[in-house]
Design a protein around this motif. Sequence first.
Motif, short mmCIF file in Angstrom:
data_model
loop_
_atom_site.label_atom_id
_atom_site.label_comp_id
_atom_site.label_asym_id
_atom_site.label_seq_id
_atom_site.Cartn_x
_atom_site.Cartn_y
_atom_site.Cartn_z
N LEU A 52 0.82 -1.21 0.00
CA LEU A 52 0.00 0.00 0.00
C LEU A 52 0.85 1.26 0.00
N TYR A 53 1.91 1.26 0.78
CA TYR A 53 2.80 2.42 0.81
C TYR A 53 3.53 2.59 -0.52
N SER A 56 1.09 4.16 -2.88
CA SER A 56 0.92 5.56 -2.52
C SER A 56 2.10 6.40 -2.97
N LEU A 59 1.95 6.91 -6.72
CA LEU A 59 0.93 7.89 -7.08
C LEU A 59 1.41 9.31 -6.84
N VAL A 60 2.09 9.52 -5.73
CA VAL A 60 2.61 10.85 -5.45
C VAL A 60 3.75 11.19 -6.40
N MET A 92 8.23 9.16 3.93
CA MET A 92 7.66 7.84 3.64
C MET A 92 8.29 6.78 4.55
N THR A 96 6.17 4.77 7.39
CA THR A 96 6.17 3.32 7.25
C THR A 96 6.72 2.65 8.50
#
Length: 126
Positions: A52-53, A56, A59-60, A92, A96
Amino acid sequence: MLPMVTIFAQAIIMNFGHGIFGFGSTIYQKFLGWYLSSGLNWRALFLGSIALYAVSALLVWFAPGEPSDEHKNHKSTLIHKKLSYALLLALMFYVTSEFLMSTWIVNYFQEGYGYSPSKASYYSTL
């Protein structure tokens, strides 16, 4: 007067963000207790969290957007871009590690102290 309004708005946004993070962390601990009490493996949760990270972060990283004309010709744009990516990477890793630490503590309570998953997730939310 205008700078005070801007600082005030930033403070509200920052406090709201911290509140949402705390609420999400509490809800996640409860979800983790349910997940572990269902007999599922905690390692799968680690891998799912990392996935998931990673999504993400991608996407960023590839988010659309162009700098305004005023910033396109600025010499330090490349430096700011590199600094922004370094800051994003550091943030991040921090989030995390905090997220995975909260995953680990429930497992530690369960195996180290013999707590049930629901009791371990309850104590980790405190």
